[in-house]
Enzyme design. Structure first.
Site, PDB file in Angstrom:
ATOM      1  N   GLU A  71       0.861  -1.197   0.000  1.00  0.00           N
ATOM      2  CA  GLU A  71       0.000   0.000   0.000  1.00  0.00           C
ATOM      3  C   GLU A  71       0.890   1.239   0.000  1.00  0.00           C
ATOM      4  O   GLU A  71       1.785   1.363   0.829  1.00  0.00           O
ATOM      5  CB  GLU A  71      -0.905  -0.034   1.241  1.00  0.00           C
ATOM      6  CG  GLU A  71      -1.589   1.272   1.600  1.00  0.00           C
ATOM      7  CD  GLU A  71      -2.467   1.848   0.499  1.00  0.00           C
ATOM      8  OE1 GLU A  71      -3.311   1.123  -0.050  1.00  0.00           O
ATOM      9  OE2 GLU A  71      -2.282   3.053   0.172  1.00  0.00           O
TER      10      GLU A  71
ATOM     11  N   ILE B 209     -22.864   2.971   2.354  1.00  0.00           N
ATOM     12  CA  ILE B 209     -24.136   2.259   2.218  1.00  0.00           C
ATOM     13  C   ILE B 209     -23.879   0.852   1.686  1.00  0.00           C
ATOM     14  O   ILE B 209     -23.142   0.668   0.711  1.00  0.00           O
ATOM     15  CB  ILE B 209     -25.075   2.979   1.210  1.00  0.00           C
ATOM     16  CG1 ILE B 209     -25.209   4.469   1.550  1.00  0.00           C
ATOM     17  CG2 ILE B 209     -26.439   2.290   1.152  1.00  0.00           C
ATOM     18  CD1 ILE B 209     -25.761   4.783   2.900  1.00  0.00           C
TER      19      ILE B 209
ATOM     20  N   HIS C  46     -25.643  -1.327  -0.367  1.00  0.00           N
ATOM     21  CA  HIS C  46     -26.811  -1.170  -1.234  1.00  0.00           C
ATOM     22  C   HIS C  46     -27.582  -2.478  -1.359  1.00  0.00           C
ATOM     23  O   HIS C  46     -26.980  -3.562  -1.449  1.00  0.00           O
ATOM     24  CB  HIS C  46     -26.370  -0.718  -2.632  1.00  0.00           C
ATOM     25  CG  HIS C  46     -25.811   0.674  -2.649  1.00  0.00           C
ATOM     26  ND1 HIS C  46     -26.589   1.788  -2.437  1.00  0.00           N
ATOM     27  CD2 HIS C  46     -24.545   1.130  -2.839  1.00  0.00           C
ATOM     28  CE1 HIS C  46     -25.830   2.871  -2.507  1.00  0.00           C
ATOM     29  NE2 HIS C  46     -24.583   2.500  -2.739  1.00  0.00           N
TER      30      HIS C  46
ATOM     31  N   SER D 182     -20.234   6.897   0.892  1.00  0.00           N
ATOM     32  CA  SER D 182     -21.503   7.029   1.627  1.00  0.00           C
ATOM     33  C   SER D 182     -21.707   5.933   2.663  1.00  0.00           C
ATOM     34  O   SER D 182     -22.638   6.010   3.463  1.00  0.00           O
ATOM     35  CB  SER D 182     -22.691   6.995   0.657  1.00  0.00           C
ATOM     36  OG  SER D 182     -22.528   7.928  -0.368  1.00  0.00           O
TER      37      SER D 182
ATOM     38  N   CYS E 237      -8.212  16.253  22.939  1.00  0.00           N
ATOM     39  CA  CYS E 237      -7.579  14.995  23.360  1.00  0.00           C
ATOM     40  C   CYS E 237      -6.248  14.704  22.672  1.00  0.00           C
ATOM     41  O   CYS E 237      -5.524  13.804  23.102  1.00  0.00           O
ATOM     42  CB  CYS E 237      -8.531  13.821  23.151  1.00  0.00           C
ATOM     43  SG  CYS E 237      -9.024  13.602  21.435  1.00  0.00           S
TER      44      CYS E 237
HETATM   45  C1  LIG Z   1     -18.245   9.487  -3.253  1.00  0.00           C
HETATM   46  C2  LIG Z   1     -18.328   7.997  -3.199  1.00  0.00           C
HETATM   47  C3  LIG Z   1     -19.434   7.358  -2.653  1.00  0.00           C
HETATM   48  C4  LIG Z   1     -19.516   5.978  -2.624  1.00  0.00           C
HETATM   49  N1  LIG Z   1     -20.546   5.380  -1.968  1.00  0.00           N
HETATM   50  C5  LIG Z   1     -20.612   4.028  -1.919  1.00  0.00           C
HETATM   51  C6  LIG Z   1     -21.639   3.386  -1.193  1.00  0.00           C
HETATM   52  O1  LIG Z   1     -22.412   4.020  -0.492  1.00  0.00           O
HETATM   53  N2  LIG Z   1     -21.730   2.040  -1.264  1.00  0.00           N
HETATM   54  C7  LIG Z   1     -20.872   1.292  -2.008  1.00  0.00           C
HETATM   55  O2  LIG Z   1     -21.042   0.084  -2.077  1.00  0.00           O
HETATM   56  N3  LIG Z   1     -19.830   1.875  -2.645  1.00  0.00           N
HETATM   57  C8  LIG Z   1     -19.681   3.214  -2.601  1.00  0.00           C
HETATM   58  N4  LIG Z   1     -18.638   3.823  -3.223  1.00  0.00           N
HETATM   59  C9  LIG Z   1     -17.638   2.991  -3.881  1.00  0.00           C
HETATM   60  C10 LIG Z   1     -16.639   2.425  -2.891  1.00  0.00           C
HETATM   61  O3  LIG Z   1     -16.197   3.417  -2.019  1.00  0.00           O
HETATM   62  C11 LIG Z   1     -15.481   1.857  -3.681  1.00  0.00           C
HETATM   63  O4  LIG Z   1     -16.003   0.905  -4.569  1.00  0.00           O
HETATM   64  C12 LIG Z   1     -14.446   1.162  -2.825  1.00  0.00           C
HETATM   65  O5  LIG Z   1     -14.094   1.896  -1.711  1.00  0.00           O
HETATM   66  C13 LIG Z   1     -13.219   0.930  -3.695  1.00  0.00           C
HETATM   67  O6  LIG Z   1     -12.268   0.232  -2.952  1.00  0.00           O
HETATM   68  P1  LIG Z   1     -10.845  -0.057  -3.581  1.00  0.00           P
HETATM   69  O7  LIG Z   1     -10.116  -0.856  -2.592  1.00  0.00           O
HETATM   70  O8  LIG Z   1     -11.009  -0.585  -4.957  1.00  0.00           O
HETATM   71  O9  LIG Z   1     -10.188   1.376  -3.787  1.00  0.00           O
HETATM   72  P2  LIG Z   1      -9.550   2.385  -2.727  1.00  0.00           P
HETATM   73  O10 LIG Z   1     -10.310   2.439  -1.484  1.00  0.00           O
HETATM   74  O11 LIG Z   1      -9.349   3.655  -3.476  1.00  0.00           O
HETATM   75  O12 LIG Z   1      -8.151   1.734  -2.377  1.00  0.00           O
HETATM   76  C14 LIG Z   1      -7.087   1.669  -3.290  1.00  0.00           C
HETATM   77  C15 LIG Z   1      -5.804   1.700  -2.490  1.00  0.00           C
HETATM   78  O13 LIG Z   1      -4.732   1.446  -3.371  1.00  0.00           O
HETATM   79  C16 LIG Z   1      -3.641   2.268  -3.022  1.00  0.00           C
HETATM   80  N5  LIG Z   1      -2.791   2.389  -4.209  1.00  0.00           N
HETATM   81  C17 LIG Z   1      -3.073   3.022  -5.371  1.00  0.00           C
HETATM   82  N6  LIG Z   1      -2.054   2.890  -6.236  1.00  0.00           N
HETATM   83  C18 LIG Z   1      -1.109   2.149  -5.621  1.00  0.00           C
HETATM   84  C19 LIG Z   1       0.176   1.684  -6.003  1.00  0.00           C
HETATM   85  N7  LIG Z   1       0.684   1.941  -7.212  1.00  0.00           N
HETATM   86  N8  LIG Z   1       0.902   0.969  -5.103  1.00  0.00           N
HETATM   87  C20 LIG Z   1       0.403   0.690  -3.875  1.00  0.00           C
HETATM   88  N9  LIG Z   1      -0.808   1.124  -3.469  1.00  0.00           N
HETATM   89  C21 LIG Z   1      -1.563   1.833  -4.330  1.00  0.00           C
HETATM   90  C22 LIG Z   1      -4.302   3.559  -2.582  1.00  0.00           C
HETATM   91  O14 LIG Z   1      -3.459   4.326  -1.749  1.00  0.00           O
HETATM   92  C23 LIG Z   1      -5.538   3.053  -1.861  1.00  0.00           C
HETATM   93  O15 LIG Z   1      -5.337   2.911  -0.473  1.00  0.00           O
HETATM   94  C24 LIG Z   1     -18.494   5.204  -3.215  1.00  0.00           C
HETATM   95  C25 LIG Z   1     -17.360   5.834  -3.730  1.00  0.00           C
HETATM   96  C26 LIG Z   1     -17.260   7.215  -3.685  1.00  0.00           C
HETATM   97  C27 LIG Z   1     -16.007   7.867  -4.152  1.00  0.00           C
END
Ligand SMILES: Cc1cc2nc3c(=O)[nH]c(=O)nc-3n(C[C@H](O)[C@H](O)[C@H](O)COP(=O)(O)OP(=O)(O)OC[C@H]3O[C@@H](n4cnc5c(N)ncnc54)[C@H](O)[C@@H]3O)c2cc1C
Length: 621
Positions: free
Chosen positions: A37, A53, A55, A51, A449
């Site tokens: 990470e 949620i 869903h 959010s 705190c």
């Molecule tokens: C505004 C918003 C509202 C949302 N609401 C909902 C909801 O209500 N319900 C729902 O189901 N989903 C929701 N989503 C979608 C959900 O948040 C995402 O689908 C989910 O968090 C994605 O997870 P991820 O692990 O793919 O990405 P991320 O959480 O973005 O994690 C990716 C990680 O990879 C790391 N990374 C990136 N590049 C590299 C690299 N080259 N080397 C090492 N590490 C790296 C980053 O630092 C990060 O920590 C929402 C998203 C947004 C933005």
């Protein structure tokens, strides 16, 4: 351990909810796993700002990966929360229609729900909506009710999953970025920002908004991600009870629209917007977008009141530029490279199902066998904030630190902070501690705190505040800590500074201190110069007592100093004052009292021991 050229069966790039849950599911197999990470903690991307949620699954187009994994994920959440212990509530969701054409949209969503296999979805009339949610606008015509919708704490979902992976032998490296991935002999070569070159049979691409870039390093089947920012307003816990369910408006082409929802921690969340932007990292909110959230949310909740606003924030969606669906599995021309890419909403909901599917695909690819010692249930304690009085008494009986509340806004104890510092997943920043425990997350944003927490960190880890990052590198808490700070907090002559076991002797020692050690004599010693201490000192002085008022900080007022909003003093001074103004009035009253002026003192009092009580000059700010 030197990791140069080290070989793993699987490298997971990215520790968001996708990377952490897949690591947990991979732990079921006899496979060595390294999670890399680039941030200084897990969940540095969308998982930290969404959010929250879970869903129900009536929104995605039938037949898509989103539809399938949304519904599967939503079904898995109750079991995952039972096993891992993260906060999750199945509170149900409503979609409101304000006009006849919107009622038609609800009917279309209901039919989608049926096709996607979502249970219990039905249309309800105005009176039922208003009965369920009395704060909802009277302008509502009808609503879609989905009882399987839920809310969770996304950071905790990811944390608990990653912890379990680590307990089963997976390794995690924070502050290490995957810079390059090359196909090698029977696998991949992964080059990182630490100068390491790892070998892995499988790479899982869980890099969130950067997952297109990682895919494009190894596959000719290019992916393009469009970053779409969503801004939010977060209201304090006084407002969380205004709504019980998650309340949406009808979806638009740009997303599910602005919602009003309670959070699992009792806050009220309004948002998000949906704004395409060039940057994948800029999470600055804008006045225009926050105004837009306010305006749209007040359509659902006409009584919207922003007095309780404690934060605004934004998250960035990893939207697929070439179609509205997740990109999952091997690209075809890159065997052993598994995508969890373009993982925008409903990615959080889908994560458990996508993780389980990906882990099965990976294990089949590697020909791995199931572990016989995998334990899906993690030991977990309920947070102190959720305990009733009886449970709190039991916790305190176990150890004083379990009852020593350090963060008053969120009711987080010293023991919870210590547990987090010594947990399976390393804590490298103050924000990591904040997200693990919720300390510093309340109305005062840690103003009260944080110094106490810095002391606990120093005592437990040996890191002084000038070595402690708030978030990311070069974000130290203070520029320069006093010499010998760590030794000081670890205890003068070995005595710990914070919460000793069974440390109930303080009041008696204060009495001894006042008379025996300093030669000064008082009738009453008040310990703590916040609102309560000031009032007590005033009352005792007014009753003719000679009073000493002692506070560890250099200025009196306690948390009043951080309460910059008004609403204080209506009863006592018949005026509406801010916290600092209220404190100043109390101090002035004490100064004017016949015996008070001599007695008032303020300053650092390092430990409740007789010999350390000193009379310090009165300090004001
Ligand atoms: C505004 C918003 C509202 C949302 N609401 C909902 C909801 O209500 N319900 C729902 O189901 N989903 C929701 N989503 C979608 C959900 O948040 C995402 O689908 C989910 O968090 C994605 O997870 P991820 O692990 O793919 O990405 P991320 O959480 O973005 O994690 C990716 C990680 O990879 C790391 N990374 C990136 N590049 C590299 C690299 N080259 N080397 C090492 N590490 C790296 C980053 O630092 C990060 O920590 C929402 C998203 C947004 C933005």
């Amino acid at each position: 351990m030197q990791d140069f050229g080290q070989k793993y069966d699987v490298i997971v790039a990215g520790a968001g909810v996708a990377g952490c849950t897949v690591a947990r599911e991979l732990a079921r197999w006899n496979i060595s796993v390294l999670v890399i990470e680039k941030g200084d903690d897990l969940a540095c991307g969308a998982t930290r700002a969404n959010s929250a949620i879970v869903h129900a699954g009536f929104d995605p187009e039938p037949g898509t990966r989103k539809a399938f994994f949304n519904v599967e994920g939503s079904r898995l959440y109750p079991q995952w929360t039972a096993d891992l212990g993260f906060p999750y509530v199945q509170n149900g969701s409503l979609v409101l229609a304000f006009a006849e054409e919107e009622v038609a949209v609800l009917e279309a969503l209901q039919s989608r729900a049926l096709q996607n296999g979502v249970e219990g979805v039905r249309l309800i009339g105005v009176s039922e909506v208003r009965h369920m949610e009395p704060e909802v606008s009277p302008e509502v015509r009808a609503a879609l009710w989905a009882p399987t919708g839920g809310i969770c704490d996304p950071y905790q979902v990811a944390l608990r999953a990653l912890e379990q992976a680590v307990w089963h032998g997976s390794r995690v490296h924070f502050r290490e970025e995957v810079l390059d991935i090359q196909k090698g002999y029977r696998g991949y070569l992964v080059r990182t920002s630490r100068g390491e070159l790892y070998r892995a049979s499988v790479v899982v691409n869980a890099a969130g908004v950067f997952s297109d870039e990682l895919n494009n390093m190894v596959s000719a089947r290019k992916i393009r991600i469009v970053p779409r920012r969503g801004d939010y307003l977060l209201l304090d816990t006084d407002y969380g009870k205004k709504f019980t369910r998650t309340v949406f408006q009808v979806p638009t082409k740009r997303g599910k629209g602005v919602l009003v929802t309670p959070t699992v921690h009792g806050n009220l969340l309004l948002g998000p917007t949906s704004v395409e932007q060039a940057s994948k990292v800029d999470v600055s909110t804008t006045v225009e977008d926050l105004s837009c959230v306010r305006e749209l949310a007040s359509k659902t909740w006409p009584g919207l009141d922003l007095k309780g606003l404690i934060a605004n924030f934004a998250g960035i969606r990893a939207s697929n530029a070439d179609g509205d669906d997740f990109v999952l599995g091997q690209p075809g021309d890159a065997p052993g490279f598994f995508n969890i890419a373009c993982f925008d909403s409903p990615g959080l909901t889908s994560a458990p199902a996508v993780a389980a599917w990906t882990a099965r695909e990976v294990s089949a690819y590697l020909g791995a066998t199931l572990r016989c010692d995998f334990d899906p249930v993690s030991p977990h304690r309920r947070p102190f904030a959720e305990l009733d009085f009886g449970e709190r008494a039991k916790a305190v009986a176990e150890s004083a630190a379990r009852g020593h509340v350090v963060c008053r806004c969120c009711q987080v104890t010293e023991a919870e902070i210590v547990d987090a510092l010594h947990g399976a997943v390393p804590v490298l920043s103050l924000d990591a501690l904040k997200w693990r425990t919720r300390a510093m997350m309340g109305r005062c944003h840690g103003g009260f705190c944080t110094p106490e927490i810095a002391k606990i960190v120093a005592r437990e880890t040996g890191a002084s505040p000038d070595e402690l990052d708030k978030r990311g590198s070069r974000s130290q808490l203070v520029a320069e800590a006093p010499d010998g700070y760590v030794n000081l907090v670890r205890g003068v002559e070995g005595q710990p500074l914070v919460a000793e076991e069974g440390g109930d002797a303080a009041p008696r020692l204060v009495g001894e201190a006042c008379g025996a050690e300093t030669g000064l004599s008082y009738d009453v010693a008040v310990v703590g110069g916040g609102a309560a201490g000031l009032a007590a000192a005033h009352a005792a002085t007014a009753a003719g007592a000679r009073v000493v008022l002692v506070d560890r900080e250099s200025a009196l007022g306690g948390i009043l100093k951080q309460c910059v909003h008004n609403g204080f003093g209506l009863q006592r001074f018949r005026e509406e004052l801010t916290g600092p103004e209220y404190a100043m009035r109390e101090i002035e009253l004490l100064e004017r009292a016949p015996l008070g002026k001599d007695a008032l003192s303020s300053g650092w009092w390092p430990t409740l021991r007789p010999r350390t009580l000193r009379r310090l000059p009165m300090a004001r700010w």
